[in-house]
Scaffold this motif. Structure first.
Motif, PDB file in Angstrom:
ATOM      1  N   ASN A  99       0.856  -1.175   0.000  1.00 10.49           N
ATOM      2  CA  ASN A  99       0.000   0.000   0.000  1.00 10.49           C
ATOM      3  C   ASN A  99       0.901   1.237   0.000  1.00 10.49           C
ATOM      4  O   ASN A  99       1.478   1.601   1.027  1.00 10.49           O
ATOM      5  N   ARG A 101       0.154   4.393  -0.236  1.00 10.87           N
ATOM      6  CA  ARG A 101      -0.331   5.498   0.598  1.00 10.87           C
ATOM      7  C   ARG A 101       0.107   5.328   2.049  1.00 10.87           C
ATOM      8  O   ARG A 101       0.466   6.296   2.711  1.00 10.87           O
ATOM      9  N   ALA A 104       3.832   6.175   2.240  1.00 11.89           N
ATOM     10  CA  ALA A 104       4.039   7.617   2.122  1.00 11.89           C
ATOM     11  C   ALA A 104       3.615   8.337   3.397  1.00 11.89           C
ATOM     12  O   ALA A 104       4.312   9.248   3.867  1.00 11.89           O
ATOM     13  N   GLY A 105       2.508   7.935   3.974  1.00  9.44           N
ATOM     14  CA  GLY A 105       2.054   8.562   5.211  1.00  9.44           C
ATOM     15  C   GLY A 105       3.013   8.321   6.360  1.00  9.44           C
ATOM     16  O   GLY A 105       3.352   9.239   7.112  1.00  9.44           O
TER      17      GLY A 105
END
Length: 175
Positions: A99, A101, A104-105
């Protein structure tokens, strides 16, 4: 100054007590915290030589744990997957569960919490009135990071719960 003498020892006591309590669940948390706080205080009162010897002993112990982990991990992989398991990239990248995202988070959050302190310490030599301004900058970074991380957590708790039931068709729970 506040970080060195109050917050870092407090985090060490809390983390150590929580870890000890997980390993020995029959010990109450206050006893674990008292053991760690007493041990850290005793080391500090005995002087720098005692602290240096304790650091060397902990280094040897951590190195032994690291070597044991590496040996046992290699043994596990070879037994379960053969030699090919040692060269597999699946633990790092599995297309079925990857994943971007989430990566990145987590990366941006980790960078935010580190970069503030890094910037303050890097520029500490070039600041006017360093005694006052470096402390003010370090405290400001702590406050900003705490407020930002806290608001992100609260946002996720409030809005993550209220929108979770839309995806799962179940009402949100409070536990």
């Amino acid at each position: 100054m506040m970080l060195d003498y109050i917050l870092i020892p407090l985090f060490c006591v809390l983390y150590g007590a929580l870890s000890l309590q997980r390993a020995l669940p029959f010990l109450p948390f206050p006893v674990c915290a008292a053991l760690f706080a007493g041990g850290i205080t005793l080391l500090n009162l005995r002087g720098i030589r005692s602290t240096a010897r304790a650091n060397q002993a902990l280094l040897v112990f951590m190195f032994a744990v690291l070597i044991a982990f590496i040996v046992l991990a290699i043994k596990y992989l070879v037994v379960r997957q053969g030699i090919a398991g040692l060269f597999s990239t699946q633990p790092f990248y599995n297309p079925a569960t990857f994943n971007a995202r989430a990566i990145a988070g987590a990366t941006s959050f980790a960078a935010l919490t580190y970069l503030g302190f890094d910037a303050v310490t890097t520029l500490a030599e070039e600041v006017e009135n360093p005694r006052k301004n470096v402390m003010l900058a370090a405290v400001s970074v702590c406050i900003f990071t705490g407020l930002f991380a806290g608001s992100l957590s609260i946002w996720r708790i409030w809005f993550g719960r209220t929108t979770a039931h839309i995806r799962t068709s179940r009402p949100p729970s409070l536990t």
